[in-house]
Write an enzyme that holds these catalytic residues in place. Structure first.
Site, mmCIF file in Angstrom:
data_model
loop_
_atom_site.group_PDB
_atom_site.id
_atom_site.type_symbol
_atom_site.label_atom_id
_atom_site.label_comp_id
_atom_site.label_asym_id
_atom_site.label_seq_id
_atom_site.Cartn_x
_atom_site.Cartn_y
_atom_site.Cartn_z
ATOM 1 N N GLY A 15 12.423 0.958 -18.296
ATOM 2 C CA GLY A 15 11.778 1.741 -17.250
ATOM 3 C C GLY A 15 10.413 2.160 -17.748
ATOM 4 O O GLY A 15 10.042 1.879 -18.887
ATOM 5 N N GLY A 20 13.081 8.703 -19.301
ATOM 6 C CA GLY A 20 14.294 9.133 -19.989
ATOM 7 C C GLY A 20 14.989 8.046 -20.787
ATOM 8 O O GLY A 20 16.183 8.150 -21.062
ATOM 9 N N ASP A 89 15.094 1.701 -30.611
ATOM 10 C CA ASP A 89 14.194 2.309 -29.631
ATOM 11 C C ASP A 89 12.846 1.591 -29.678
ATOM 12 O O ASP A 89 12.461 1.041 -30.709
ATOM 13 C CB ASP A 89 13.997 3.794 -29.956
ATOM 14 C CG ASP A 89 13.426 4.596 -28.799
ATOM 15 O OD1 ASP A 89 13.579 4.180 -27.635
ATOM 16 O OD2 ASP A 89 12.839 5.664 -29.065
ATOM 17 N N GLU A 90 12.133 1.590 -28.569
ATOM 18 C CA GLU A 90 10.801 0.980 -28.465
ATOM 19 C C GLU A 90 10.813 -0.480 -28.928
ATOM 20 O O GLU A 90 9.959 -0.933 -29.683
ATOM 21 C CB GLU A 90 9.767 1.801 -29.249
ATOM 22 C CG GLU A 90 9.672 3.257 -28.839
ATOM 23 C CD GLU A 90 9.102 3.500 -27.446
ATOM 24 O OE1 GLU A 90 8.717 2.533 -26.768
ATOM 25 O OE2 GLU A 90 9.048 4.670 -27.033
ATOM 26 N N ILE A 91 11.790 -1.228 -28.451
ATOM 27 C CA ILE A 91 12.003 -2.622 -28.855
ATOM 28 C C ILE A 91 10.789 -3.505 -28.580
ATOM 29 O O ILE A 91 10.580 -4.513 -29.260
ATOM 30 C CB ILE A 91 13.277 -3.185 -28.170
ATOM 31 C CG1 ILE A 91 13.684 -4.526 -28.769
ATOM 32 C CG2 ILE A 91 13.087 -3.313 -26.674
ATOM 33 C CD1 ILE A 91 14.407 -4.426 -30.069
ATOM 34 N N CYS A 146 6.322 9.517 -9.907
ATOM 35 C CA CYS A 146 4.903 9.159 -9.826
ATOM 36 C C CYS A 146 4.052 10.422 -9.984
ATOM 37 O O CYS A 146 4.271 11.419 -9.285
ATOM 38 C CB CYS A 146 4.598 8.469 -8.504
ATOM 39 S SG CYS A 146 2.853 8.016 -8.312
#
Length: 184
Positions: A15, A20, A89-91, A146
């Protein structure tokens, strides 16, 4: 139809920024921890925004982590112990070799959970995550709000002038946008 918990599986959480993703990843890691499933937790060494030794979500959740720069470093960490799961995380900041490695260990019965951005600030596929989504058994695509119109945001807009695909930052550099409000 349903896999046993110890069947290999790849789960992707994606996302835009501020949706999240790290919260969801930490939640899933904690479930594994409660079940005594030994999990290797990794984040890229380039992600220094909140902590060098933890994954930290914007809501304040945190969990200890190892740092890695390359797939080979992750492979080395993984083979040091008898891990039953791996969470990254943050692949999107890892090289394309990560896809092959994670597929190989999932084929051996390891649970793989990753989170990260599937699109860059131009709404183009980002890093290895789109390829992982293609082979994953489970993809969770989160939405943010947004920053302009308050509708569901599915993209991340860059607020500063910098054309590099990768620019580590947070609220000063990025904001969540819906499709209609995202302008390049």
């Amino acid at each position: 139809m349903y896999k046993k918990f110890f069947d290999g599986v790849i789960e992707v959480i994606t996302g835009p920024m501020f949706s999240g993703k790290s919260d969801e990843l930490i939640k899933r890691i904690k479930i594994l921890t409660y079940a005594d499933i030994k999990t290797l937790v990794i984040k890229p060494s380039v992600d220094y925004r909140f902590s060098q030794c933890e994954i930290v979500s914007r809501s304040g959740l945190k969990i200890p982590t190892f740092l890695a720069r390359t797939t080979q470093e992750i492979r080395d960490l993984f083979t040091r112990d008898n891990y039953q799961a791996i969470a990254i995380d943050e692949i999107q900041f890892f090289d394309e070799e990560i896809v092959t490695f994670l597929e190989q260990i999932a084929d051996k019965g390891i649970r793989v959970i990753v989170s990260g951005l599937d699109q860059d600030f131009r709404r183009k596929p980002f890093g290895s995550l789109p390829n992982l989504m293609a082979i994953a058994e489970n993809v969770t695509k989160l939405q943010a709000v947004c920053s302009l119109c308050k509708r569901a945001a599915t993209t991340t807009a860059r607020k500063v002038l910098n054309e590099a695909q990768t620019l580590i930052g947070d609220q000063d550099e990025y904001e969540a946008r819906c499709r209609a409000c995202h302008s390049l």
